[in-house]
Motif scaffolding. Structure first.
Motif, mmCIF file in Angstrom:
data_model
loop_
_atom_site.group_PDB
_atom_site.id
_atom_site.type_symbol
_atom_site.label_atom_id
_atom_site.label_comp_id
_atom_site.label_asym_id
_atom_site.label_seq_id
_atom_site.Cartn_x
_atom_site.Cartn_y
_atom_site.Cartn_z
ATOM 1 N N THR A 15 3.305 -7.946 4.396
ATOM 2 C CA THR A 15 2.493 -6.979 3.892
ATOM 3 C C THR A 15 3.289 -5.572 4.276
ATOM 4 O OG1 THR A 15 0.421 -8.138 4.202
ATOM 5 C CG2 THR A 15 0.355 -5.792 3.913
ATOM 6 N N THR B 21 0.575 5.469 0.258
ATOM 7 C CA THR B 21 -0.085 6.709 0.482
ATOM 8 C C THR B 21 0.811 7.754 0.568
ATOM 9 O OG1 THR B 21 0.106 6.706 2.814
ATOM 10 C CG2 THR B 21 -1.853 5.339 1.941
ATOM 11 N N VAL C 294 3.431 -1.235 3.666
ATOM 12 C CA VAL C 294 2.942 0.166 3.750
ATOM 13 C C VAL C 294 3.946 1.103 3.674
ATOM 14 C CG1 VAL C 294 1.284 1.737 4.805
ATOM 15 C CG2 VAL C 294 0.987 -0.727 5.330
ATOM 16 N N THR D 227 0.802 -1.203 -0.127
ATOM 17 C CA THR D 227 0.147 0.027 -0.085
ATOM 18 C C THR D 227 0.830 1.320 0.052
ATOM 19 O OG1 THR D 227 -1.578 -1.043 1.196
ATOM 20 C CG2 THR D 227 -1.821 1.252 1.429
#
Length: 122
Positions: free
Chosen positions: A38, A4, A40, A2
């Motif tokens: 995972t 951002t 981020v 992810t």
């Protein structure tokens, strides 16, 4: 993974390279030490400084046995400090790892390094 945020448009080329190299090294380390986790990647500017944070969960597969000189994070920390910033990292409570870069968007002086593609129109 992810992603951002983004590097601010007023960031100097040296700061852009520092952010790029930080993310690159963090993702390389995740691949080596925490396969299957995972990840981020966050770019934030809560105040005057750019903050880049890369966080991964614990590995879901065995770590890869790959060569390493163990100098990547040392070099990143030196780059951050040279530009007036800081680099910190460490394990997370859930068994993952977090790397955090905080750096003034213009840096304190340029670094003589190879060019990295800039964001947006040139």
């Amino acid at each position: 993974m992810t992603l951002t945020g983004e590097v601010p448009r007023d960031a100097s080329p040296a700061v852009e390279r520092a952010a790029y190299r930080t993310v690159q090294e963090a993702l390389t380390n995740v691949r080596k030490h925490a396969p299957g986790s995972t990840v981020v990647v966050e770019f934030q500017r809560p105040g005057p400084a750019l903050e880049v944070t890369v966080t991964n969960t614990k590995a879901r597969q065995p770590a890869l046995v790959l060569p390493s000189a163990r100098h990547g994070l040392i070099g990143l920390r030196e780059r951050a400090e040279h530009l007036g910033g800081t680099l910190s990292g460490g394990p997370t409570p859930d068994g993952g790892y977090r790397l955090h870069l905080q750096i003034p968007p213009r840096g304190t002086r340029p670094l003589p390094t190879a060019d990295v593609p800039r964001h947006g129109p040139q």
